[in-house]
Design a protein around this motif. Structure first.
Motif, PDB file in Angstrom:
ATOM      1  N   TYR A  21      -7.886   7.902  -2.714  1.00 22.65           N
ATOM      2  CA  TYR A  21      -8.214   7.287  -3.920  1.00 22.65           C
ATOM      3  C   TYR A  21      -8.318   8.275  -5.045  1.00 22.65           C
ATOM      4  O   TYR A  21      -8.890   9.629  -4.757  1.00 22.65           O
ATOM      5  CB  TYR A  21      -9.581   7.022  -3.961  1.00 22.65           C
ATOM      6  CG  TYR A  21     -10.225   6.135  -5.111  1.00 22.65           C
ATOM      7  CD1 TYR A  21      -9.675   5.158  -5.962  1.00 22.65           C
ATOM      8  CD2 TYR A  21     -11.312   6.801  -5.602  1.00 22.65           C
ATOM      9  CE1 TYR A  21     -10.078   4.851  -7.100  1.00 22.65           C
ATOM     10  CE2 TYR A  21     -11.875   6.363  -6.982  1.00 22.65           C
ATOM     11  CZ  TYR A  21     -11.360   5.360  -7.623  1.00 22.65           C
ATOM     12  OH  TYR A  21     -11.919   5.065  -8.567  1.00 22.65           O
ATOM     13  N   PHE A  35       0.881  -1.357  -0.083  1.00 29.96           N
ATOM     14  CA  PHE A  35      -0.004  -0.028   0.019  1.00 29.96           C
ATOM     15  C   PHE A  35       1.052   1.298   0.014  1.00 29.96           C
ATOM     16  O   PHE A  35       0.523   2.361  -0.252  1.00 29.96           O
ATOM     17  CB  PHE A  35      -1.069  -0.007   1.434  1.00 29.96           C
ATOM     18  CG  PHE A  35      -2.002  -0.938   1.101  1.00 29.96           C
ATOM     19  CD1 PHE A  35      -3.368  -0.897   0.451  1.00 29.96           C
ATOM     20  CD2 PHE A  35      -1.975  -2.163   1.855  1.00 29.96           C
ATOM     21  CE1 PHE A  35      -4.055  -2.017   0.255  1.00 29.96           C
ATOM     22  CE2 PHE A  35      -2.825  -3.364   1.769  1.00 29.96           C
ATOM     23  CZ  PHE A  35      -3.871  -3.191   1.044  1.00 29.96           C
ATOM     24  N   TYR A  46      -3.101   3.034 -11.177  1.00 23.53           N
ATOM     25  CA  TYR A  46      -4.246   2.119 -11.312  1.00 23.53           C
ATOM     26  C   TYR A  46      -5.146   2.384 -12.388  1.00 23.53           C
ATOM     27  O   TYR A  46      -5.600   3.725 -12.646  1.00 23.53           O
ATOM     28  CB  TYR A  46      -5.039   1.782  -9.996  1.00 23.53           C
ATOM     29  CG  TYR A  46      -5.283   3.020  -9.175  1.00 23.53           C
ATOM     30  CD1 TYR A  46      -6.476   3.747  -9.339  1.00 23.53           C
ATOM     31  CD2 TYR A  46      -4.423   3.100  -8.090  1.00 23.53           C
ATOM     32  CE1 TYR A  46      -6.594   4.766  -8.499  1.00 23.53           C
ATOM     33  CE2 TYR A  46      -4.795   4.221  -7.371  1.00 23.53           C
ATOM     34  CZ  TYR A  46      -5.938   5.060  -7.261  1.00 23.53           C
ATOM     35  OH  TYR A  46      -5.961   6.156  -6.739  1.00 23.53           O
ATOM     36  N   SER A  51     -10.975   1.055 -10.597  1.00 25.64           N
ATOM     37  CA  SER A  51     -11.410   1.380  -9.348  1.00 25.64           C
ATOM     38  C   SER A  51     -11.250  -0.091  -8.555  1.00 25.64           C
ATOM     39  O   SER A  51     -10.693   0.243  -7.295  1.00 25.64           O
ATOM     40  CB  SER A  51     -12.927   1.702  -9.144  1.00 25.64           C
ATOM     41  OG  SER A  51     -13.556   0.878  -9.632  1.00 25.64           O
ATOM     42  N   ALA A  77      -1.321   7.128  -8.246  1.00 25.53           N
ATOM     43  CA  ALA A  77      -2.381   6.421  -8.879  1.00 25.53           C
ATOM     44  C   ALA A  77      -2.269   5.929 -10.151  1.00 25.53           C
ATOM     45  O   ALA A  77      -3.014   6.440 -11.101  1.00 25.53           O
ATOM     46  CB  ALA A  77      -3.624   7.667  -8.780  1.00 25.53           C
ATOM     47  N   TYR A 103       0.596  -7.480  -9.849  1.00 27.10           N
ATOM     48  CA  TYR A 103       0.803  -6.230  -8.955  1.00 27.10           C
ATOM     49  C   TYR A 103       2.061  -7.148  -8.015  1.00 27.10           C
ATOM     50  O   TYR A 103       3.215  -6.650  -7.745  1.00 27.10           O
ATOM     51  CB  TYR A 103      -0.280  -5.938  -8.168  1.00 27.10           C
ATOM     52  CG  TYR A 103       0.198  -4.835  -7.128  1.00 27.10           C
ATOM     53  CD1 TYR A 103       0.715  -3.680  -7.654  1.00 27.10           C
ATOM     54  CD2 TYR A 103      -0.118  -4.639  -5.822  1.00 27.10           C
ATOM     55  CE1 TYR A 103       1.264  -2.536  -6.890  1.00 27.10           C
ATOM     56  CE2 TYR A 103       0.195  -4.003  -4.900  1.00 27.10           C
ATOM     57  CZ  TYR A 103       0.967  -2.615  -5.555  1.00 27.10           C
ATOM     58  OH  TYR A 103       1.294  -1.701  -4.715  1.00 27.10           O
ATOM     59  N   GLN A 138      -8.859  -2.062  -8.683  1.00 25.73           N
ATOM     60  CA  GLN A 138      -7.299  -2.143  -8.033  1.00 25.73           C
ATOM     61  C   GLN A 138      -7.012  -1.391  -7.040  1.00 25.73           C
ATOM     62  O   GLN A 138      -5.856  -1.622  -6.336  1.00 25.73           O
ATOM     63  CB  GLN A 138      -6.413  -1.709  -9.498  1.00 25.73           C
ATOM     64  CG  GLN A 138      -6.503  -2.678 -10.652  1.00 25.73           C
ATOM     65  CD  GLN A 138      -5.962  -2.271 -11.843  1.00 25.73           C
ATOM     66  OE1 GLN A 138      -5.359  -0.948 -11.950  1.00 25.73           O
ATOM     67  NE2 GLN A 138      -5.815  -2.755 -13.137  1.00 25.73           N
ATOM     68  N   TYR A 139      -7.699  -0.334  -6.535  1.00 26.90           N
ATOM     69  CA  TYR A 139      -7.332   0.346  -5.451  1.00 26.90           C
ATOM     70  C   TYR A 139      -8.314  -0.133  -4.303  1.00 26.90           C
ATOM     71  O   TYR A 139      -7.897  -0.320  -3.116  1.00 26.90           O
ATOM     72  CB  TYR A 139      -8.089   1.823  -5.533  1.00 26.90           C
ATOM     73  CG  TYR A 139      -7.866   2.857  -4.387  1.00 26.90           C
ATOM     74  CD1 TYR A 139      -6.580   3.232  -4.040  1.00 26.90           C
ATOM     75  CD2 TYR A 139      -8.837   2.958  -3.567  1.00 26.90           C
ATOM     76  CE1 TYR A 139      -6.395   4.066  -2.926  1.00 26.90           C
ATOM     77  CE2 TYR A 139      -8.638   3.659  -2.525  1.00 26.90           C
ATOM     78  CZ  TYR A 139      -7.151   4.424  -2.267  1.00 26.90           C
ATOM     79  OH  TYR A 139      -7.431   5.109  -1.103  1.00 26.90           O
ATOM     80  N   TRP A 140      -9.673  -0.337  -4.487  1.00 24.39           N
ATOM     81  CA  TRP A 140     -10.613  -0.644  -3.658  1.00 24.39           C
ATOM     82  C   TRP A 140     -10.580  -1.962  -3.130  1.00 24.39           C
ATOM     83  O   TRP A 140     -10.810  -2.537  -1.687  1.00 24.39           O
ATOM     84  CB  TRP A 140     -12.208  -0.120  -3.993  1.00 24.39           C
ATOM     85  CG  TRP A 140     -12.173   1.490  -3.907  1.00 24.39           C
ATOM     86  CD1 TRP A 140     -12.544   2.191  -5.015  1.00 24.39           C
ATOM     87  CD2 TRP A 140     -12.107   2.327  -2.727  1.00 24.39           C
ATOM     88  NE1 TRP A 140     -12.631   3.267  -4.610  1.00 24.39           N
ATOM     89  CE2 TRP A 140     -12.249   3.567  -3.126  1.00 24.39           C
ATOM     90  CE3 TRP A 140     -11.958   1.892  -1.348  1.00 24.39           C
ATOM     91  CZ2 TRP A 140     -12.223   4.837  -2.372  1.00 24.39           C
ATOM     92  CZ3 TRP A 140     -11.953   3.062  -0.594  1.00 24.39           C
ATOM     93  CH2 TRP A 140     -12.020   4.349  -0.964  1.00 24.39           C
ATOM     94  N   TYR A 195       3.041   3.034  -6.770  1.00 22.11           N
ATOM     95  CA  TYR A 195       1.823   2.487  -7.809  1.00 22.11           C
ATOM     96  C   TYR A 195       0.708   3.126  -6.903  1.00 22.11           C
ATOM     97  O   TYR A 195      -0.294   3.770  -7.883  1.00 22.11           O
ATOM     98  CB  TYR A 195       1.551   1.099  -7.826  1.00 22.11           C
ATOM     99  CG  TYR A 195       0.452   0.654  -8.383  1.00 22.11           C
ATOM    100  CD1 TYR A 195       0.882   0.497  -9.913  1.00 22.11           C
ATOM    101  CD2 TYR A 195      -0.541   0.362  -7.870  1.00 22.11           C
ATOM    102  CE1 TYR A 195      -0.228  -0.328 -10.645  1.00 22.11           C
ATOM    103  CE2 TYR A 195      -1.635  -0.325  -8.527  1.00 22.11           C
ATOM    104  CZ  TYR A 195      -1.661  -0.514  -9.994  1.00 22.11           C
ATOM    105  OH  TYR A 195      -2.562  -1.022 -10.884  1.00 22.11           O
ATOM    106  N   TYR A 196       0.409   3.104  -5.881  1.00 20.56           N
ATOM    107  CA  TYR A 196      -0.745   3.929  -5.186  1.00 20.56           C
ATOM    108  C   TYR A 196      -0.640   5.268  -4.694  1.00 20.56           C
ATOM    109  O   TYR A 196      -1.501   6.290  -5.063  1.00 20.56           O
ATOM    110  CB  TYR A 196      -1.083   3.011  -3.953  1.00 20.56           C
ATOM    111  CG  TYR A 196      -1.605   1.826  -4.120  1.00 20.56           C
ATOM    112  CD1 TYR A 196      -3.158   1.863  -4.627  1.00 20.56           C
ATOM    113  CD2 TYR A 196      -1.097   0.849  -3.862  1.00 20.56           C
ATOM    114  CE1 TYR A 196      -3.880   0.597  -4.781  1.00 20.56           C
ATOM    115  CE2 TYR A 196      -1.833  -0.527  -4.088  1.00 20.56           C
ATOM    116  CZ  TYR A 196      -3.032  -0.651  -4.536  1.00 20.56           C
ATOM    117  OH  TYR A 196      -3.652  -1.681  -4.524  1.00 20.56           O
TER     118      TYR A 196
END
Length: 601
Positions: A568, A315, A325, A328, A323, A465, A330-332, A319-320
């Motif tokens: 996000y 996390f 991704y 959606s 942003a 990932y 891929q984040y949540w 990559y996060y």
């Protein structure tokens, strides 16, 4: 003077008559009895011969003071007369003037044999033959183990009992006693058992049969029904080729065999079927003991929880942060796995109305399956009935504006639906675009075969990932490791806050431990959630004693110190970001500042 006459059976099935010579009438060097063959395997013929020999034996005793063994044998042999076959109709069967059968020589254990005799007579096309010849010309039924304890259903084939068992499992699924995935899995895992024993009468199964079956099952390949090289092969043929490493998978490699855990799953299904048959007195319960044999099945990879360092890498990566991704989910989806403990497919199949508020305004996630009357092909499913549950939204998810994301998806749903339908109408018939349908999925996912909604998120997280981008290539970790980490961390928080030991918490069943089971369902990750069929999990989740507020107080104890979560950012439609792993130079390796500090002391 009367003597004793006994009937026994030799290893070949021939009846023997045993006559006892009185001690005062024989030499002390001679045996006390004589065994005399009746030369027949027919029990009624043997009884008739035994009665005749006993009469002549007693007559011989009256006529001779001293018994000479060889002379007695010759005397009995000369007077032994084998009755004619037609005089010995089984059970003294006869028909009266009305055509009804009468049996005058019947014992309590002869009921099943009488049924077989009547079937043999009905199958016979030669009605003028003697009854004894009709019965004896038919093949003898297979010998059942403990026939006095088995019912007539023991004569039915295994395939017939399996069909009845699957019907009962279907009824259990209709009554919501088992999940909708259970029945297809049962059919798959009963297939080898059916191929091996399907044509046998179930009453003839032995523990030795089960022992050999389990040993052969070790060589059964993974996904056997879908192997091109296993098409039209029987179970024995598949096992034979796999044993010699001649069975190839669809990629041309040697077919992989079942893991130890999967093998036990196949055995468990077979045992449940045999228990079902045993309740009908169709099979001896001792048959199940044949599965106790130990095998050398390969051990599968046991999944573990993510470590704190791995969570920081997952996390806290760029990559996060940047942003990168494109979808959606891929984040949540990873975040929901970490803060709800839900399984991959349970999260991926969430719909817009599955995130709700209770009367007090607290947000929760409703994890459930589709209704029975839902005709949509893309229906939701759960692993089992324990998996139907309500999970409060963790405070960290609220801080990351998960509810704002849900509201935005609901607001834009009509426009997305109209756009998909317009593209489908203008697309060429038969193409993927023409068959596209709108689904109210929270992340815009569609159901795939096998893994259903979790197929795309699972491939992205596990293969792209984790393995490629973060280069964490350990077979014991996957998306399911989020669930293990959630359960172990929250269980430890409950134990720490209670001030008690784990054994005490488990024994006393404090409310927090019961709530943990309510939130995550069954899980083998911790002793507090490992047991099945406990009373608390059978209480209806929707009418249970625990409110969303009480469950939220428990779940908010969950904390991952040192793990940073970035906000996000909605991906831009029509664009696609690619993040390639930078190539490493020879001998180069990465060390975080925290790890460097630990190394330097």
């Amino acid at each position: 003077m009367r003597s004793s006459a006994y009937l026994s059976v030799s290893r070949c099935g021939v009846f023997l008559v045993r006559l006892v010579i009185p001690s005062e009438r024989r030499s002390h060097k001679d045996p006390r009895d004589i065994k005399f063959s009746t030369l027949t395997k027919d029990p009624r013929c043997a009884r008739s011969i035994a009665r005749r020999l006993r009469v002549y034996f007693e007559l011989y005793l009256l006529q001779n003071v001293r018994i000479e063994r060889q002379a007695l044998i010759e005397y009995l042999r000369s007077n032994m007369k084998k009755p004619k076959l037609e005089d010995l109709a089984p059970f003294n069967a006869d028909k009266d003037d009305n055509g009804n059968w009468r049996f005058t020589d019947v014992k309590p254990g002869d009921v099943g044999a009488i049924d077989a005799f009547l079937e043999a007579v009905n199958r016979s096309s030669q009605g003028d033959r003697p009854l004894s010849q009709v019965a004896l010309s038919e093949p003898l039924p297979e010998r059942f183990h403990e026939p006095g304890r088995l019912s007539s259903s023991a004569r039915l084939r295994v395939s017939r009992h399996i069909a009845d068992y699957l019907k009962s499992e279907q009824a259990r699924e209709d009554d919501k006693e088992i999940g909708e995935r259970s029945l297809p899995q049962t059919k798959t895992r009963l297939r080898p058992f059916l191929e091996r024993f399907g044509t046998k009468q179930i009453g003839t199964l032995t523990p030795a049969d089960m022992e050999k079956f389990k040993k052969d099952l070790v060589f059964y390949p993974v996904n056997a029904p879908n192997l091109r090289n296993a098409v039209n092969l029987t179970f024995d043929e598949i096992v034979s080729r796999s044993r010699r490493k001649l069975l190839l998978d669809n990629d041309g490699a040697i077919a992989e065999r079942l893991t130890e855990a999967t093998l036990e799953g196949y055995v468990t299904v077979a045992i449940k079927f045999l228990e079902f048959a045993a309740k009908q007195y169709a099979v001896n319960e001792l048959v199940i003991k044949g599965f106790e044999v130990k095998t050398n099945a390969r051990k599968g990879t046991i999944k573990r929880a993510f470590t704190q360092t791995e969570l920081k890498s997952i996390f806290g990566d760029a990559y996060y942060e940047n942003a990168n991704y494109n979808r959606s989910y891929q984040y949540w989806v990873p975040l929901l796995g970490l803060f709800t403990g839900a399984r991959l497919n349970e999260i991926s199949q969430l719909q817009l109305n599955d995130v709700r508020q209770d009367d007090a305004g607290l947000w929760y996630i409703d994890i459930t399956a589709s209704a029975d009357d839902d005709e949509d092909e893309d229906t939701k499913s759960v692993k089992n009935e324990e998996s139907r549950r309500l999970v409060p939204v963790h405070q960290q998810l609220l801080d990351l504006k998960f509810i704002d994301f849900v509201k935005e998806q609901r607001r834009s749903a009509p426009s997305r639906k109209a756009e998909i339908e317009a593209k489908a109408a203008s697309a060429k018939p038969g193409t993927k675009e023409a068959n596209a349908k709108y689904t109210p999925n929270l992340f815009g996912l569609t159901s795939g075969t096998g893994d259903k909604y979790g197929k795309a998120p699972g491939r992205w997280f596990n293969e792209k990932y984790i393995a490629e981008y973060l280069e964490i290539k350990q077979p014991e970790i996957s998306f399911h490791s989020f669930r293990h980490r959630f359960v172990t961390s929250l269980a430890q928080a409950i134990v720490d806050s209670s001030g008690l030991g784990v054994e005490t918490v488990l024994h006393e069943r404090i409310p927090e431990s019961v709530i943990l089971r309510r939130i995550c369902g069954h899980s083998g990750a911790h002793v507090l959630t490992a047991g099945r069929n406990q009373n608390d999990v059978h209480t209806n989740t929707y009418t249970g004693a625990f409110s969303i507020a009480s469950m939220k107080r428990v779940i908010d104890r969950l904390n991952y110190p040192g793990v940073h979560f970035f906000d996000y950012v909605e991906p831009i439609l029509g664009t696609r970001k690619r993040k390639n792993t930078p190539a490493k130079k020879a001998g180069e390796f990465k060390v975080s500042s925290e790890e460097l500090a630990n190394l330097l002391g």
